[in-house]
Design a protein around this motif. Sequence first.
Motif, mmCIF file in Angstrom:
data_model
loop_
_atom_site.group_PDB
_atom_site.id
_atom_site.type_symbol
_atom_site.label_atom_id
_atom_site.label_comp_id
_atom_site.label_asym_id
_atom_site.label_seq_id
_atom_site.Cartn_x
_atom_site.Cartn_y
_atom_site.Cartn_z
ATOM 1 N N UNK A 82 -35.179 33.151 -16.948
ATOM 2 C CA UNK A 82 -34.812 31.922 -16.228
ATOM 3 C C UNK A 82 -33.670 32.179 -15.252
ATOM 4 N N UNK A 83 -32.635 32.905 -15.701
ATOM 5 C CA UNK A 83 -31.480 33.176 -14.836
ATOM 6 C C UNK A 83 -31.901 33.985 -13.612
ATOM 7 N N UNK A 84 -32.737 34.987 -13.812
ATOM 8 C CA UNK A 84 -33.166 35.844 -12.702
ATOM 9 C C UNK A 84 -33.988 35.052 -11.689
ATOM 10 N N UNK A 85 -34.901 34.229 -12.172
ATOM 11 C CA UNK A 85 -35.765 33.457 -11.265
ATOM 12 C C UNK A 85 -34.960 32.423 -10.484
ATOM 13 N N UNK A 86 -34.113 31.673 -11.182
ATOM 14 C CA UNK A 86 -33.338 30.620 -10.513
ATOM 15 C C UNK A 86 -32.350 31.229 -9.522
ATOM 16 N N UNK A 87 -31.659 32.292 -9.935
ATOM 17 C CA UNK A 87 -30.738 32.974 -9.019
ATOM 18 C C UNK A 87 -31.461 33.430 -7.761
ATOM 19 N N UNK A 88 -32.625 34.022 -7.942
ATOM 20 C CA UNK A 88 -33.382 34.549 -6.801
ATOM 21 C C UNK A 88 -33.762 33.433 -5.838
ATOM 22 N N UNK A 89 -34.230 32.329 -6.359
ATOM 23 C CA UNK A 89 -34.607 31.194 -5.508
ATOM 24 C C UNK A 89 -33.413 30.702 -4.700
ATOM 25 N N UNK A 90 -32.267 30.565 -5.376
ATOM 26 C CA UNK A 90 -31.077 30.053 -4.694
ATOM 27 C C UNK A 90 -30.554 31.018 -3.636
ATOM 28 N N UNK A 91 -30.883 32.293 -3.753
ATOM 29 C CA UNK A 91 -30.465 33.270 -2.747
ATOM 30 C C UNK A 91 -31.447 33.350 -1.582
ATOM 31 N N UNK A 92 -32.715 33.183 -1.873
ATOM 32 C CA UNK A 92 -33.727 33.272 -0.825
ATOM 33 C C UNK A 92 -33.668 32.064 0.109
#
Length: 528
Positions: A82-92
């Motif tokens: 969850x942390x990896x997916x959400x972090x990635x979305x917020x960076x993209x």
Amino acid sequence: MPKRVLYPIISILLFSVPWFGGPGYFLFGAFVPMLLIQEEFNGPKKKGIKNRFFTWYTLTFLCWNIVNVYWIKNAVWIGAIAAIIINTILMVVPFMIYHYVWKRAHRALAYTLFVTAWIAAEYIYLHGEISFPWILLGNGFANDVKAVQWYEYTGLFGGSIWVLIMNLLIFKAVKKYRNAKNILHFILPVLVAVVPVTISLMIYYNYEEKEAPIVVEVVQPNIFEEEKFMTMTQREQINIILELSQNAPQNVDFIVTPETSVDHGIWENKLEENITLGWFKRFLFDNYPSSSFVLGATTYRRYDENNRSITSRTNPNIDFWYDAYNTALFIDTTDIIRVYHKNKLVIGAETMPFYEQLKFLEKFSLDLGGFTGLMGRDMERTVFVKDDNKKVGVAICYESIYGEYCGEFIDNGAESLFVITNDSWWGNTAGHRQHFAFARLRAIEFRRSIARSANTGISGFIDQRGDIISRTRWDERTSQTGRINLNDKITFYAKYGDMAGRLACYVFLLGILYYVAYSRRKKDHIVK
């Protein structure tokens, strides 16, 4: 190797270095390869170009997150995913906004929206219902405290803004390097890098702590999960803590134990009658009558059927409702035991975001601290006051990475901060070292000395400039004595919090409105 493969690898490496103990300055160039790729993708039109552009960005940020927070999986796989997916979305998302505007409006607007969109995403993630702000850019300077003493004014968002601006300046310098007339493009990034560091060094070497000492003993019992929950009794664990506590000098003011040191049978309705807590009180009577325990514990509060909280629970074997809390207890030789409950709860382990809407998923909540399900929390940042008016705030575990949140302890009078945590879930990975380093930024932001007690490490002491006074090693059973100074002065950041983040959000919204107006005006002009 093609640039579109090499550049993302360079970015991932530059992003990762600070989180593995290296200097934060590597972040100054981490976005540059991605910005160069973005320009290349805006060359001659090719079929599917937008999709490939999005894919490269997503893969870059996804790999950065995997490299930097993979260790969460040692505690709970779903949390890591969850942390990896959400972090990635917020960076993209900020990059895609930049890409979209870059193609359709002037560069100044695109650059402004890139910086403010990124900061707005960090701010929302820090303050939102779903939050794991571990790799916010400003945290990258946790091991470079001499360079970011100005965090006492800006907090970590000042560091994030610094990183983003430096990347844009270096990017422009790289583009202009063939043109000797554009010397400004080389001077400006040097100035923007050097001036904040110079100011910081002046603050650092001129800062003097007021002499207001307290003596603190931090206990590191080094009890791993299998021992804690399966092979050792509660009494055996407490005996270890009390034995280590005896290393404290007679003039000790506080003895601090890790998060959930005591995790069984502590009912808040009858705290003063609790036998387990009585052992700690008796220890003080017999050995340190003028001292106090700050004790990490798991506590419970019982409710009547008609007077229960939204977070309360029950089960078929009992006929009442109760709340479970991750708690800090303040115990001395008086009859009163004071309580603070953790508020920043770990998603999936201690709480569920949007609980009212997603209550049906509660059965899937996973265990990270001895509990399954929704835990209770405090809305007030309780400060523990010793009888001689020494005031301390206690951040429990993950709370210590939230700057503005910790500032509420300062608002309530805390003159020092204690951090109690159990990082053993993550194993001997970068996670526990990063967690310790982030506390150094809190020391700068509030000019408060910090005492940190971690179950398996790292425990230790940090002064008001963010320097490490002393620290333990990972995976050792020990205790450590520290002499730290109290401070009642209020920093600019303590007073105004994440103002830099809020300001970036406002500028981002204004930038979006300007872009909409610009696009409408441009469209009308073309039609005419």
